[in-house]
Design an enzyme around this catalytic site. Structure first.
Site, PDB file in Angstrom:
ATOM      1  N   ARG A   1      -3.643  -9.861   4.790  1.00 25.05           N
ATOM      2  CA  ARG A   1      -4.021  -9.947   3.371  1.00 25.05           C
ATOM      3  C   ARG A   1      -2.822  -9.487   2.559  1.00 25.05           C
ATOM      4  O   ARG A   1      -2.424  -8.314   2.653  1.00 25.05           O
ATOM      5  CB  ARG A   1      -5.219  -9.035   3.127  1.00 25.05           C
ATOM      6  CG  ARG A   1      -5.727  -9.041   1.706  1.00 25.05           C
ATOM      7  CD  ARG A   1      -6.948  -8.139   1.576  1.00 25.05           C
ATOM      8  NE  ARG A   1      -7.444  -8.124   0.207  1.00 25.05           N
ATOM      9  CZ  ARG A   1      -6.970  -7.333  -0.748  1.00 25.05           C
ATOM     10  NH1 ARG A   1      -5.964  -6.481  -0.475  1.00 25.05           N
ATOM     11  NH2 ARG A   1      -7.476  -7.371  -1.961  1.00 25.05           N
TER      12      ARG A   1
ATOM     13  N   LYS B   1       0.815  -1.218   0.000  1.00 25.10           N
ATOM     14  CA  LYS B   1       0.000   0.000   0.000  1.00 25.10           C
ATOM     15  C   LYS B   1       0.848   1.268   0.000  1.00 25.10           C
ATOM     16  O   LYS B   1       2.016   1.257   0.372  1.00 25.10           O
ATOM     17  CB  LYS B   1      -0.966  -0.031   1.178  1.00 25.10           C
ATOM     18  CG  LYS B   1      -2.098  -1.040   0.923  1.00 25.10           C
ATOM     19  CD  LYS B   1      -3.240  -0.923   1.895  1.00 25.10           C
ATOM     20  CE  LYS B   1      -4.377  -1.847   1.478  1.00 25.10           C
ATOM     21  NZ  LYS B   1      -5.497  -1.858   2.447  1.00 25.10           N
TER      22      LYS B   1
END
Ligand SMILES: Nc1nc2[nH]c(S[C@@H](C(=O)O)c3ccccc3)nc2c(=O)[nH]1
Length: 264
Positions: free
Chosen positions: A238, A204
């Site tokens: 995740r 991210k």
């Protein structure tokens, strides 16, 4: 939890058929790398991502879900649409991963009757199209906690028991870098719900903001973030890079278990 995005490769003319084949092949690679769950998504929820209609999303995810049924790997479907949830559950999904925390009309009712299906309730401020414009909180941890408490209560009221729920603070979903770091630093605050915590930090932009690396150069940051999330209480991470993440977590697990062996 390994990530499988079934979004047509906009640069090749392979279209949906090719991307389905590629998604299935990638899924099998992640199973070989040791994934415990696969999270299949047909609509990107990145900031500014385009809306995908129900039929298109179904055409993307259901064939992949069906192709993986005989592998035995538990499948999570990353969707906010009740219609997609229903079809995915019929096709064998064991978890619905809803970045919108079942707030769409019909979402709670779509899941409640299926007592074996788990749900991940994730916090998002605003919508994927606008959430990163100017995220603001007085106290991000308490506000995210309050939201998740509200959604747990809504799920319980709809007949979805606590033992079917997973909570997720939603890193990158309407948060600045500082908000994301506070949530990660205080992640164990979210263990009070009595549900597992899922953390999605892999590759991210919050990681890139710290190291300056591009999205395809964030492996080490992602492994560090996954390890930190587990140390701070996450039970599911995740990730894109399953093999590397599992290896890092194996060291953590060995350390956590070592003294208990001598105690016996
Ligand atoms: N439960 C759960 N589901 C998820 N789906 C995604 S999408 C992700 C991406 O990898 O593109 C992403 C990256 C950047 C911004 C938004 C979304 N992130 C999560 C998460 O953090 N938790």
């Amino acid at each position: 939890m390994g990530i499988i995005n079934v979004t047509p490769d906009s640069f090749s003319d392979g279209g949906l058929f090719l991307s389905t084949r590629k998604a299935i092949a990638h899924a099998k690679n992640l199973i070989d790398e040791g994934a415990d769950i696969l999270d299949i998504g047909g609509e990107s929820t990145r900031p500014g991502s385009q809306y995908v209609n129900t039929d298109e999303e179904l055409m993307r995810v259901i064939p992949v879900l069906e192709a993986l049924a005989d592998t035995g790997i538990p499948i999570s479907i990353d969707t906010s649409k009740p219609e997609v949830m229903k079809h995915a559950i019929e096709a064998g999904a064991f978890m619905i991963n809803d970045v919108n925390a079942l707030r769409n009309p019909g979402a709670l009712e779509a899941i409640a009757p299926h007592r074996h299906v788990q749900v991940c309730l994730m916090h998002m401020q605003g919508t994927p199209q606008r959430m990163q414009t100017n995220p603001q909180y007085k106290d991000v941890v308490s506000e995210v906690k309050y939201f998740l408490q509200q959604r747990i209560q809504a799920a319980n009221a709809a007949g979805i028991a606590l033992n079917r729920l997973v909570v997720d603070p939603g890193f990158g979903f309407g948060k600045t870098l500082q908000h994301n770091l506070s949530l990660l630093n205080q992640l164990n605050e979210f263990t009070t719900f009595g549900t597992p915590i899922l953390a999605g930090l892999s590759r991210k932009s919050m990681l890139g903001a710290i190291t300056g690396n591009n999205i395809d150069q964030r492996l080490h940051e992602s492994v560090a973030a996954a390890l930190l999330a587990v140390i701070k209480g996450a039970k599911i991470v995740r990730v894109h890079d399953v093999k590397a993440s599992k290896a890092a977590l194996a060291i953590y697990n060995a350390l956590r278990d070592c003294d208990s062996q001598f105690d016996q």
